[in-house]
Design a protein around this motif. Structure first.
Motif, PDB file in Angstrom:
ATOM      1  N   ILE A  19     109.528  78.936 -26.559  1.00  0.00           N
ATOM      2  CA  ILE A  19     108.691  79.485 -27.623  1.00  0.00           C
ATOM      3  C   ILE A  19     107.362  79.932 -27.032  1.00  0.00           C
ATOM      4  O   ILE A  19     106.769  79.221 -26.216  1.00  0.00           O
ATOM      5  N   THR A  20     106.881  81.100 -27.443  1.00  0.00           N
ATOM      6  CA  THR A  20     105.571  81.564 -26.986  1.00  0.00           C
ATOM      7  C   THR A  20     104.873  82.352 -28.081  1.00  0.00           C
ATOM      8  O   THR A  20     105.439  82.597 -29.158  1.00  0.00           O
ATOM      9  N   LEU A  21     103.643  82.761 -27.798  1.00  0.00           N
ATOM     10  CA  LEU A  21     102.807  83.501 -28.749  1.00  0.00           C
ATOM     11  C   LEU A  21     102.375  84.829 -28.134  1.00  0.00           C
ATOM     12  O   LEU A  21     102.249  84.950 -26.919  1.00  0.00           O
ATOM     13  N   VAL A  22     102.126  85.820 -29.008  1.00  0.00           N
ATOM     14  CA  VAL A  22     101.544  87.084 -28.580  1.00  0.00           C
ATOM     15  C   VAL A  22     100.516  87.531 -29.617  1.00  0.00           C
ATOM     16  O   VAL A  22     100.503  87.072 -30.753  1.00  0.00           O
ATOM     17  N   GLY A  23      99.643  88.440 -29.199  1.00  0.00           N
ATOM     18  CA  GLY A  23      98.686  89.044 -30.118  1.00  0.00           C
ATOM     19  C   GLY A  23      97.710  88.044 -30.719  1.00  0.00           C
ATOM     20  O   GLY A  23      97.286  87.089 -30.070  1.00  0.00           O
ATOM     21  N   ASP A  24      97.363  88.260 -31.990  1.00  0.00           N
ATOM     22  CA  ASP A  24      96.376  87.406 -32.654  1.00  0.00           C
ATOM     23  C   ASP A  24      96.849  85.968 -32.801  1.00  0.00           C
ATOM     24  O   ASP A  24      96.033  85.065 -32.998  1.00  0.00           O
ATOM     25  N   ALA A  25      98.142  85.731 -32.746  1.00  0.00           N
ATOM     26  CA  ALA A  25      98.632  84.347 -32.766  1.00  0.00           C
ATOM     27  C   ALA A  25      98.200  83.613 -31.512  1.00  0.00           C
ATOM     28  O   ALA A  25      97.949  82.405 -31.542  1.00  0.00           O
ATOM     29  N   ALA A  26      98.090  84.337 -30.397  1.00  0.00           N
ATOM     30  CA  ALA A  26      97.729  83.724 -29.118  1.00  0.00           C
ATOM     31  C   ALA A  26      96.240  83.765 -28.845  1.00  0.00           C
ATOM     32  O   ALA A  26      95.664  82.785 -28.354  1.00  0.00           O
ATOM     33  N   HIS A  27      95.596  84.896 -29.161  1.00  0.00           N
ATOM     34  CA  HIS A  27      94.204  85.094 -28.734  1.00  0.00           C
ATOM     35  C   HIS A  27      93.411  85.893 -29.767  1.00  0.00           C
ATOM     36  O   HIS A  27      92.928  86.991 -29.465  1.00  0.00           O
ATOM     37  N   PRO A  28      93.248  85.390 -30.984  1.00  0.00           N
ATOM     38  CA  PRO A  28      92.458  86.119 -31.981  1.00  0.00           C
ATOM     39  C   PRO A  28      91.028  86.316 -31.496  1.00  0.00           C
ATOM     40  O   PRO A  28      90.397  85.385 -31.008  1.00  0.00           O
ATOM     41  N   MET A  29      90.540  87.543 -31.615  1.00  0.00           N
ATOM     42  CA  MET A  29      89.220  87.876 -31.070  1.00  0.00           C
ATOM     43  C   MET A  29      88.409  88.667 -32.082  1.00  0.00           C
ATOM     44  O   MET A  29      88.959  89.310 -32.986  1.00  0.00           O
ATOM     45  N   LEU A  30      87.092  88.644 -31.936  1.00  0.00           N
ATOM     46  CA  LEU A  30      86.231  89.492 -32.741  1.00  0.00           C
ATOM     47  C   LEU A  30      86.460  90.947 -32.329  1.00  0.00           C
ATOM     48  O   LEU A  30      86.812  91.222 -31.178  1.00  0.00           O
ATOM     49  N   PRO A  31      86.250  91.904 -33.227  1.00  0.00           N
ATOM     50  CA  PRO A  31      86.629  93.291 -32.945  1.00  0.00           C
ATOM     51  C   PRO A  31      85.604  94.104 -32.165  1.00  0.00           C
ATOM     52  O   PRO A  31      85.731  95.325 -32.064  1.00  0.00           O
ATOM     53  N   ASN A  32      84.612  93.454 -31.576  1.00  0.00           N
ATOM     54  CA  ASN A  32      83.482  94.192 -31.014  1.00  0.00           C
ATOM     55  C   ASN A  32      83.802  95.007 -29.769  1.00  0.00           C
ATOM     56  O   ASN A  32      83.059  95.920 -29.424  1.00  0.00           O
ATOM     57  N   LEU A  33      84.900  94.708 -29.086  1.00  0.00           N
ATOM     58  CA  LEU A  33      85.331  95.504 -27.940  1.00  0.00           C
ATOM     59  C   LEU A  33      86.523  96.384 -28.272  1.00  0.00           C
ATOM     60  O   LEU A  33      87.035  97.086 -27.396  1.00  0.00           O
ATOM     61  N   GLY A  34      86.984  96.338 -29.506  1.00  0.00           N
ATOM     62  CA  GLY A  34      88.092  97.184 -29.933  1.00  0.00           C
ATOM     63  C   GLY A  34      89.388  96.904 -29.194  1.00  0.00           C
ATOM     64  O   GLY A  34      90.150  97.822 -28.891  1.00  0.00           O
ATOM     65  N   GLN A  35      89.675  95.607 -28.927  1.00  0.00           N
ATOM     66  CA  GLN A  35      90.800  95.275 -28.059  1.00  0.00           C
ATOM     67  C   GLN A  35      91.860  94.399 -28.709  1.00  0.00           C
ATOM     68  O   GLN A  35      92.835  94.028 -28.045  1.00  0.00           O
ATOM     69  N   GLY A  36      91.735  94.068 -29.978  1.00  0.00           N
ATOM     70  CA  GLY A  36      92.723  93.191 -30.604  1.00  0.00           C
ATOM     71  C   GLY A  36      94.132  93.754 -30.531  1.00  0.00           C
ATOM     72  O   GLY A  36      95.065  93.104 -30.040  1.00  0.00           O
ATOM     73  N   GLY A  37      94.322  94.973 -31.008  1.00  0.00           N
ATOM     74  CA  GLY A  37      95.631  95.599 -30.956  1.00  0.00           C
ATOM     75  C   GLY A  37      96.075  95.889 -29.542  1.00  0.00           C
ATOM     76  O   GLY A  37      97.250  95.719 -29.187  1.00  0.00           O
ATOM     77  N   ALA A  38      95.150  96.325 -28.706  1.00  0.00           N
ATOM     78  CA  ALA A  38      95.474  96.663 -27.318  1.00  0.00           C
ATOM     79  C   ALA A  38      96.038  95.469 -26.568  1.00  0.00           C
ATOM     80  O   ALA A  38      96.997  95.601 -25.790  1.00  0.00           O
ATOM     81  N   GLN A  39      95.445  94.300 -26.792  1.00  0.00           N
ATOM     82  CA  GLN A  39      95.923  93.121 -26.075  1.00  0.00           C
ATOM     83  C   GLN A  39      97.297  92.679 -26.557  1.00  0.00           C
ATOM     84  O   GLN A  39      98.101  92.155 -25.782  1.00  0.00           O
ATOM     85  N   ALA A  40      97.603  92.898 -27.835  1.00  0.00           N
ATOM     86  CA  ALA A  40      98.957  92.623 -28.317  1.00  0.00           C
ATOM     87  C   ALA A  40      99.963  93.553 -27.647  1.00  0.00           C
ATOM     88  O   ALA A  40     101.081  93.142 -27.302  1.00  0.00           O
TER      89      ALA A  40
END
Length: 390
Positions: free
Chosen positions: A288-309
């Motif tokens: 079992i593992t996590l991806v995206g906001d389940a793994a690393h929820p971040m503030l949107p100030n660098l515009g990278q939330g979707g990119a990291q997923a």
């Protein structure tokens, strides 16, 4: 055995994905491209992304190219040609448009989600209105017990179920979200302004005292805007009042701030307090593992939330397409991804302190530094982030 195609003894491996947002769909496409069967489950009753824009820097576009959908995103999004930072009354602080910069686009989240859905293989199983109850696993398989009573068995289970991830909670327990110190209003509208013409793309951010406003073209003749306002956590801005609150907060600001708010239908304005979570050092247990906001929820100030997923999806599929056992592949995956994503979570929080300042003297000093430092030097400090190729 053809491990590179995700097959053992002629049988395709089975992946269970919890969550059908951008991270879950990207993961599904990445695994299908490697020959896996996938089953996706989501608690939503319909797959509709709320109306907002998403920025796709060059690292996100590279990941989308790896998934085979980058050209579709470029065709329906808007290239960023103009990118400015200004004071609240319009003084130019940074003009990234004039500096050497890498490719980036903006697109409506709903359009992006539809592109991803359409790119799944025909007959892909996506079951909605279904929540995860519990997870069981042994050395051979992992089982998801669902709210409808079904028990789905697979070779790996991936939690792509966002900020309030049930998979994360079952793996690692409950951890409290961290308030970012500000709330956000967001809207999409049709808007024309000769100073920010559609054909040039992009837009600007304007920084004030504890307030910030961003404006960008997202394609299809649409403009996306956001307003970030410092305020205590939990203050509700009800539907029907959001446009009024935004206009009051940004009264007298740099044109076209007020104009674009006025051009937005009240029903198209969203409101959310902004949170992240403290970075964690482990995403996986067994199969079992996590991806995206389940793994690393971040503030949107660098515009990278979707990119990291998106990066997660590509890297995970690569790791699962090796001869290693699934559990070992997941350990390799998180070792590759956690240092980068945790750094971005930390830097996004630091950026919040910089852009949401309230102290007048600190703001004056910040603005002076931004005006004095060449834009090429400022953009160069983000090369580690946006030039990354998963």
């Amino acid at each position: 055995m053809d491990f590179l195609k995700g097959e053992v003894d002629g049988l395709k491996k089975e992946a269970i994905i919890i969550g059908a947002g951008i991270g879950g769909l990207c993961t599904a496409i990445a695994l299908q491209n490697k020959g896996w069967n996938i089953s996706v489950f989501d608690k939503a009753t319909a797959l509709t992304e709320v109306g907002a824009g998403i920025v796709l820097a060059s690292n996100a576009l590279h990941a989308l190219d790896k998934l085979g959908v980058g050209h579709l995103v470029r065709a329906r999004g808007a290239s960023v040609g103009r990118a400015e930072i200004r004071t609240w009354h319009g003084d130019l602080l940074v003009d990234f448009s004039t500096s050497e910069h890498t490719e980036s686009y903006l697109i409506n989240r709903g359009i992006l989600q539809q592109i991803l859905l359409d790119s799944l293989q025909a007959g892909t199983s996506i079951q909605l209105n279904t929540t995860l109850v519990t997870i069981n696993q042994n050395d051979e398989k992992v089982e998801a017990v669902l709210s409808n009573g079904d028990k789905i068995v697979g070779d790996v289970l991936i939690g792509a179920d966002g900020f309030h991830s049930v998979v994360r909670e079952q793996l690692f327990g409950v951890d409290e979200p961290r308030y970012g110190g500000y709330t956000a209003l967001r809207g999409i509208c049709n808007f024309n302004d000769s100073n920010y013409a559609t054909e040039h793309g992009g837009g600007f951010e304007a920084w004030g005292r504890g307030k910030r406003f961003g404006f960008s073209h997202i394609g299809q003749g649409k403009v996306f805007w956001f307003a970030a306002i410092n305020m205590p956590q939990g203050i509700e801005i009800r539907k029907g009042e959001r446009k009024k609150v935004a206009l009051q907060a940004f009264d007298g600001w740099y044109n076209p701030v007020e104009a674009v708010i006025k051009a937005t239908d009240e029903s198209a304005i969203l409101h959310h307090d902004i949170f992240d979570r403290k970075p964690i050092a482990q995403w996986s247990k067994g199969k079992i593992t996590l991806v995206g906001d389940a793994a690393h929820p971040m503030l949107p100030n660098l515009g990278q939330g979707g990119a990291q997923a998106m990066e997660d999806a590509v890297e995970l599929a690569n790791c699962l397409s090796t001869p290693h056992p699934v559990a070992e592949s997941l350990r390799i995956f998180e070792k590759k991804r956690i240092p980068r994503t945790n750094k971005i979570v930390t830097q996004s929080r630091r950026m919040a302190r910089l852009v949401q300042m309230e102290n007048p003297l600190a703001i004056k000093a910040r603005n002076l530094v931004f005006q004095m430092v060449p834009s090429s030097r400022l953009s160069g400090r983000l090369r580690w982030l946006v030039d990354y190729k998963v």
